[in-house]
Design an enzyme around this catalytic site. Structure first.
Site, PDB file in Angstrom:
ATOM      1  N   ASP A 266      33.189  54.544  31.477  1.00  0.00           N
ATOM      2  CA  ASP A 266      32.193  55.241  30.662  1.00  0.00           C
ATOM      3  C   ASP A 266      31.353  55.952  31.626  1.00  0.00           C
ATOM      4  O   ASP A 266      30.269  56.777  30.978  1.00  0.00           O
ATOM      5  CB  ASP A 266      31.327  54.202  29.699  1.00  0.00           C
ATOM      6  CG  ASP A 266      30.431  53.503  30.475  1.00  0.00           C
ATOM      7  OD1 ASP A 266      30.973  52.946  31.828  1.00  0.00           O
ATOM      8  OD2 ASP A 266      29.348  53.569  30.468  1.00  0.00           O
TER       9      ASP A 266
ATOM     10  N   ASP B  35      32.219  49.192  39.231  1.00  0.00           N
ATOM     11  CA  ASP B  35      30.725  49.490  39.355  1.00  0.00           C
ATOM     12  C   ASP B  35      30.469  50.868  39.854  1.00  0.00           C
ATOM     13  O   ASP B  35      31.069  51.316  40.748  1.00  0.00           O
ATOM     14  CB  ASP B  35      30.069  48.580  40.690  1.00  0.00           C
ATOM     15  CG  ASP B  35      30.092  47.112  40.040  1.00  0.00           C
ATOM     16  OD1 ASP B  35      30.208  46.895  38.827  1.00  0.00           O
ATOM     17  OD2 ASP B  35      30.549  46.252  40.931  1.00  0.00           O
TER      18      ASP B  35
ATOM     19  N   GLU C 281      39.166  39.266  40.931  1.00  0.00           N
ATOM     20  CA  GLU C 281      37.713  39.366  40.725  1.00  0.00           C
ATOM     21  C   GLU C 281      37.180  38.503  41.705  1.00  0.00           C
ATOM     22  O   GLU C 281      37.520  37.515  42.094  1.00  0.00           O
ATOM     23  CB  GLU C 281      37.642  38.623  39.382  1.00  0.00           C
ATOM     24  CG  GLU C 281      36.076  38.493  38.875  1.00  0.00           C
ATOM     25  CD  GLU C 281      35.137  39.602  38.801  1.00  0.00           C
ATOM     26  OE1 GLU C 281      35.537  40.725  38.334  1.00  0.00           O
ATOM     27  OE2 GLU C 281      34.116  39.504  39.513  1.00  0.00           O
TER      28      GLU C 281
ATOM     29  N   GLU D 248      44.975  44.298  38.701  1.00  0.00           N
ATOM     30  CA  GLU D 248      43.549  45.030  38.091  1.00  0.00           C
ATOM     31  C   GLU D 248      42.452  44.428  39.189  1.00  0.00           C
ATOM     32  O   GLU D 248      42.494  43.129  39.459  1.00  0.00           O
ATOM     33  CB  GLU D 248      43.350  44.317  36.949  1.00  0.00           C
ATOM     34  CG  GLU D 248      41.819  45.006  36.185  1.00  0.00           C
ATOM     35  CD  GLU D 248      41.379  44.350  34.903  1.00  0.00           C
ATOM     36  OE1 GLU D 248      40.644  45.121  34.289  1.00  0.00           O
ATOM     37  OE2 GLU D 248      41.708  43.230  34.597  1.00  0.00           O
TER      38      GLU D 248
ATOM     39  N   THR E 277      38.684  46.586  27.191  1.00  0.00           N
ATOM     40  CA  THR E 277      37.798  45.561  28.007  1.00  0.00           C
ATOM     41  C   THR E 277      36.640  45.072  27.646  1.00  0.00           C
ATOM     42  O   THR E 277      36.281  45.558  26.404  1.00  0.00           O
ATOM     43  CB  THR E 277      37.723  46.007  29.577  1.00  0.00           C
ATOM     44  OG1 THR E 277      36.634  47.042  29.397  1.00  0.00           O
ATOM     45  CG2 THR E 277      38.874  47.015  30.043  1.00  0.00           C
ATOM     46  N   GLU E 278      35.877  44.287  28.081  1.00  0.00           N
ATOM     47  CA  GLU E 278      34.732  43.721  27.585  1.00  0.00           C
ATOM     48  C   GLU E 278      33.715  44.836  27.540  1.00  0.00           C
ATOM     49  O   GLU E 278      33.025  45.114  26.614  1.00  0.00           O
ATOM     50  CB  GLU E 278      34.261  42.444  28.276  1.00  0.00           C
ATOM     51  CG  GLU E 278      35.187  41.086  28.144  1.00  0.00           C
ATOM     52  CD  GLU E 278      36.015  40.987  28.891  1.00  0.00           C
ATOM     53  OE1 GLU E 278      36.464  41.661  29.768  1.00  0.00           O
ATOM     54  OE2 GLU E 278      36.482  39.793  28.906  1.00  0.00           O
ATOM     55  N   TYR E 279      33.645  45.446  28.839  1.00  0.00           N
ATOM     56  CA  TYR E 279      32.579  46.571  29.174  1.00  0.00           C
ATOM     57  C   TYR E 279      32.878  47.807  28.187  1.00  0.00           C
ATOM     58  O   TYR E 279      32.078  48.301  27.696  1.00  0.00           O
ATOM     59  CB  TYR E 279      32.491  47.205  30.572  1.00  0.00           C
ATOM     60  CG  TYR E 279      31.600  46.384  31.426  1.00  0.00           C
ATOM     61  CD1 TYR E 279      31.772  45.022  31.263  1.00  0.00           C
ATOM     62  CD2 TYR E 279      31.066  47.058  32.354  1.00  0.00           C
ATOM     63  CE1 TYR E 279      30.775  44.265  32.334  1.00  0.00           C
ATOM     64  CE2 TYR E 279      30.064  46.217  33.206  1.00  0.00           C
ATOM     65  CZ  TYR E 279      29.891  45.068  33.075  1.00  0.00           C
ATOM     66  OH  TYR E 279      29.173  44.265  33.959  1.00  0.00           O
ATOM     67  N   GLU E 280      34.203  47.834  27.696  1.00  0.00           N
ATOM     68  CA  GLU E 280      34.737  49.055  27.301  1.00  0.00           C
ATOM     69  C   GLU E 280      34.081  48.760  25.528  1.00  0.00           C
ATOM     70  O   GLU E 280      33.455  49.843  24.834  1.00  0.00           O
ATOM     71  CB  GLU E 280      36.202  49.270  26.906  1.00  0.00           C
ATOM     72  CG  GLU E 280      36.466  50.529  26.342  1.00  0.00           C
ATOM     73  CD  GLU E 280      38.290  50.406  26.459  1.00  0.00           C
ATOM     74  OE1 GLU E 280      38.877  49.742  27.217  1.00  0.00           O
ATOM     75  OE2 GLU E 280      39.037  51.484  25.680  1.00  0.00           O
TER      76      GLU E 280
ATOM     77  N   LYS F  63      24.254  55.789  44.134  1.00  0.00           N
ATOM     78  CA  LYS F  63      23.471  56.233  45.436  1.00  0.00           C
ATOM     79  C   LYS F  63      24.762  56.941  46.286  1.00  0.00           C
ATOM     80  O   LYS F  63      25.685  56.013  46.773  1.00  0.00           O
ATOM     81  CB  LYS F  63      22.789  55.420  45.867  1.00  0.00           C
ATOM     82  CG  LYS F  63      21.313  54.908  45.095  1.00  0.00           C
ATOM     83  CD  LYS F  63      20.550  54.036  45.611  1.00  0.00           C
ATOM     84  CE  LYS F  63      19.349  53.951  44.973  1.00  0.00           C
ATOM     85  NZ  LYS F  63      18.933  52.578  44.680  1.00  0.00           N
TER      86      LYS F  63
HETATM   87  N1  SAH Z   1      36.739  45.184  34.184  1.00  0.00           N
HETATM   88  C1  SAH Z   1      35.874  44.616  33.472  1.00  0.00           C
HETATM   89  C2  SAH Z   1      34.533  44.285  34.325  1.00  0.00           C
HETATM   90  C3  SAH Z   1      33.731  45.607  34.677  1.00  0.00           C
HETATM   91  S1  SAH Z   1      32.296  45.161  35.749  1.00  0.00           S
HETATM   92  C4  SAH Z   1      35.521  45.306  32.189  1.00  0.00           C
HETATM   93  O1  SAH Z   1      35.796  46.424  31.844  1.00  0.00           O
HETATM   94  O2  SAH Z   1      34.830  44.493  31.211  1.00  0.00           O
HETATM   95  C5  SAH Z   1      33.099  45.233  37.368  1.00  0.00           C
HETATM   96  C6  SAH Z   1      33.742  43.878  37.904  1.00  0.00           C
HETATM   97  O3  SAH Z   1      34.224  44.242  39.008  1.00  0.00           O
HETATM   98  C7  SAH Z   1      32.596  42.770  38.181  1.00  0.00           C
HETATM   99  O4  SAH Z   1      33.097  41.496  37.490  1.00  0.00           O
HETATM  100  C8  SAH Z   1      32.456  42.745  39.458  1.00  0.00           C
HETATM  101  O5  SAH Z   1      32.265  41.355  39.937  1.00  0.00           O
HETATM  102  C9  SAH Z   1      34.123  43.050  40.221  1.00  0.00           C
HETATM  103  N2  SAH Z   1      34.050  43.922  41.408  1.00  0.00           N
HETATM  104  C10 SAH Z   1      33.097  44.670  41.781  1.00  0.00           C
HETATM  105  N3  SAH Z   1      33.650  44.912  43.003  1.00  0.00           N
HETATM  106  C11 SAH Z   1      34.861  44.228  43.315  1.00  0.00           C
HETATM  107  C12 SAH Z   1      35.674  44.252  44.322  1.00  0.00           C
HETATM  108  N4  SAH Z   1      35.498  44.936  45.466  1.00  0.00           N
HETATM  109  N5  SAH Z   1      36.861  43.408  44.266  1.00  0.00           N
HETATM  110  C13 SAH Z   1      36.947  42.561  43.485  1.00  0.00           C
HETATM  111  N6  SAH Z   1      36.000  42.490  41.872  1.00  0.00           N
HETATM  112  C14 SAH Z   1      35.027  43.470  42.222  1.00  0.00           C
END
Ligand code: SAH
Length: 218
Positions: free
Chosen positions: A154, A118, A69, A44, A191-194, A122
């Site tokens: 989302d 993320d 991460e 992941e 996931t937490e965000y979900e 833009k």
């Molecule tokens: N998957 C988790 C967090 C989503 S937020 C959830 O669904 O709850 C996105 C996460 O990806 C952040 O913690 C950020 O630090 C990490 N992230 C962003 N770009 C990344 C990259 N290129 N490589 C590794 N992690 C990354």
């Protein structure tokens, strides 16, 4: 994912080399040696605090999992879960998805999970999206034929972008969900965000794609 800075996090990560290697580049092509059983490896990218990957590793002991991460202050939360659970099929990498080719040999990874990546809305940041062509090329390199990408978000704009980007690159969709939580998909680990976004009424999108193998019909 924004968190308060944890100045103690790097020391803590360095104290558990059995779960999070201090030099993951050295394990390129040798990740199976880090697990109790030799079996398909799923990664992941952007695991956040790890609720998904830890839940998956618990539910699927017959697969190996690697959480990647970027943020030290965030991955330390995954490490804390792993210190508690000691899952033999879970490893962690504190690193950047852009460095995948330093971490993994061709074909070493069977499936890639991207969850609530993320969105980088833009246009000038398009290349940072984890489903942009440069990243899809990296995934293509570490996945075998039939290797899979599973993506949840989302963010409708990022989902639309990803559908086009994956398709134009040559990945094939096995299934697409335009409202995961209202669907009959029963295998979902949130996931937490979900949890946060669906509690606010946001729709969750999901896709499964694979790299086609010319020899087999799907
Ligand atoms: N998957 C988790 C967090 C989503 S937020 C959830 O669904 O709850 C996105 C996460 O990806 C952040 O913690 C950020 O630090 C990490 N992230 C962003 N770009 C990344 C990259 N290129 N490589 C590794 N992690 C990354």
């Amino acid at each position: 994912m924004r968190l308060r800075n944890k100045p103690w996090a790097p020391d803590k990560l360095a104290s558990y080399p059995q779960y999070i290697s201090n030099n993951p580049q050295e394990l390129k092509g040798k990740w199976q040696t880090r697990f109790e059983k030799k079996q398909d490896i799923f990664i992941e990218i952007g695991s956040g605090k790890g609720q998904f990957i830890v839940g998956m590793a618990e539910k699927y002991p017959d697969f190996n999992f690697i959480a990647i991460e970027l943020q030290t202050s965030v991955i330390v939360s995954i490490l804390e879960k792993q210190i508690d659970k000691k899952l033999p099929n879970l490893q962690l990498i504190n690193g950047h998805g852009g460095d995948l080719l330093d971490f993994f040999a061709p074909g070493e990874i069977s499936r890639i999970y991207l969850n609530f990546s993320d969105p980088w809305p833009k246009t000038r940041h398009t290349k940072r999206r984890l489903t942009s062509p440069d990243f899809l090329e990296l995934y293509r390199n570490i996945l075998p034929d039939d290797g899979e990408i599973h993506f949840k978000t989302d963010n409708m704009g990022l989902f639309e972008y990803s559908l086009a980007s994956l398709s134009q690159f040559g990945y094939v969709f096995r299934q697409v969900w335009l409202d995961l939580h209202q669907s009959n998909f029963t295998d979902n680990i949130e996931t937490e965000y979900e949890q946060k976004f669906s509690a606010k009424g946001q729709t969750i999108y999901r896709l499964e794609a694979y790299w086609p193998n010319n020899k087999t019909q799907h």
